[in-house]
Write a protein that holds these residues in place. Structure first.
Motif, mmCIF file in Angstrom:
data_model
loop_
_atom_site.group_PDB
_atom_site.id
_atom_site.type_symbol
_atom_site.label_atom_id
_atom_site.label_comp_id
_atom_site.label_asym_id
_atom_site.label_seq_id
_atom_site.Cartn_x
_atom_site.Cartn_y
_atom_site.Cartn_z
ATOM 1 N N VAL A 83 12.290 -2.273 4.962
ATOM 2 C CA VAL A 83 10.996 -1.756 5.376
ATOM 3 C C VAL A 83 10.102 -1.598 4.153
ATOM 4 C CG1 VAL A 83 11.830 -0.592 7.441
ATOM 5 C CG2 VAL A 83 11.830 0.630 5.277
ATOM 6 N N ASN A 85 6.478 0.357 3.287
ATOM 7 C CA ASN A 85 5.433 1.272 3.720
ATOM 8 C C ASN A 85 4.474 1.523 2.563
ATOM 9 O OD1 ASN A 85 6.660 1.823 6.342
ATOM 10 N ND2 ASN A 85 8.197 2.975 5.207
ATOM 11 N N PHE A 87 2.078 4.615 0.842
ATOM 12 C CA PHE A 87 1.786 6.042 0.775
ATOM 13 C C PHE A 87 0.539 6.252 -0.085
ATOM 14 C CE2 PHE A 87 6.158 5.940 1.944
ATOM 15 C CZ PHE A 87 6.470 7.141 2.569
ATOM 16 N N VAL A 197 3.204 1.265 -2.728
ATOM 17 C CA VAL A 197 4.003 0.537 -1.752
ATOM 18 C C VAL A 197 5.451 0.937 -1.994
ATOM 19 C CG1 VAL A 197 4.868 -1.731 -1.073
ATOM 20 C CG2 VAL A 197 2.430 -1.390 -1.461
#
Length: 239
Positions: A83, A85, A87, A197
């Protein structure tokens, strides 16, 4: 429910983030080239892990960090996936030091770990150690103590709060936490937001993806604290 553990009274001075300093906890990813290097080097690289690429307009650094997926050993046996993501991390609140009023402290109130995966933070802010007016971030890590007889630390032990370490990092440095490494959630210090990331594996089982502990602050505010100097410009002063 997140376990609550007593926090010792401890003030840490952060050091510079280097691979040798972080070796027990993870990997530092940063380009070794000086920021002033803007042309492809005439001399071929002597390192076998650095090779020319893109028609000799780039250098490729091979295997700069090691991602690990240990979910096969997780109790649920639920398969994981990679994964990625993003932030957006905003500057943290600081408190004044009672001993040195001109200095500010960040109190460490929570630590977390990802027992079955590495976790890599890649900043999107292109800052360097000597840049002005930019935020920095803190890498806060702790060793793991031996397991205890009772849950939740009967398999993997609690953090060693007497040996917490902290490092200053800038936007030109990424960091990979080793699987199971106790660390603070992202801590940005300064006057601007930093975006990251974050790359890891996850299976959606909350207790297997992330485990947290709350550090119990004493009645007079005793806790593990990181001395960040004058706060907004501390990163430049310490690097």
């Amino acid at each position: 429910m997140r376990p609550l553990i007593p926090s010792p009274t401890l003030t840490i001075l952060p050091g510079s983030l280097t691979q040798s300093a972080l070796a027990s906890f993870g990997t530092v990813i940063e380009c070794p080239l000086p920021s002033s290097t803007s042309n492809f080097p005439l001399a071929p690289p002597q390192n076998p892990n650095v090779v020319p690429a893109n028609q000799d307009t780039a250098l490729k650094y091979i295997d700069v960090t090691h991602m690990r997926n240990l979910y096969e050993s997780a109790p649920s046996k639920v398969p994981s996936k990679a994964v990625m993501n993003m932030f957006s991390c905003f500057p943290r609140s600081l408190r004044n030091s009672s001993a040195l009023p001109a200095r500010e402290l960040f109190g460490v109130e929570i630590l977390e770990r990802h027992p079955y995966t590495t976790q890599t933070f890649v900043p999107l802010s292109a800052s360097s150690p000597d840049s002005q007016g930019r935020s920095r971030y803190l890498v806060v890590v702790a060793p793991t103590l031996p397991p205890t007889p009772d849950p939740p630390f009967d398999t993997l032990g609690p953090p060693d709060l007497h040996n917490v370490r902290a490092f200053w990092a800038h936007g030109g440095q990424a960091v990979t936490y080793g699987a199971g490494t106790w660390h603070a959630p992202m801590v940005v210090i300064g006057d601007t937001r930093m975006d990251f990331v974050v790359v890891q594996f996850a299976n959606g089982v909350a207790e297997e993806d992330c485990q947290e502990v709350i550090l119990e602050v004493g009645v007079n505010g005793e806790c593990v604290s990181v001395d960040v100097g004058d706060g907004k410009h501390a990163g430049k002063a310490k690097l």
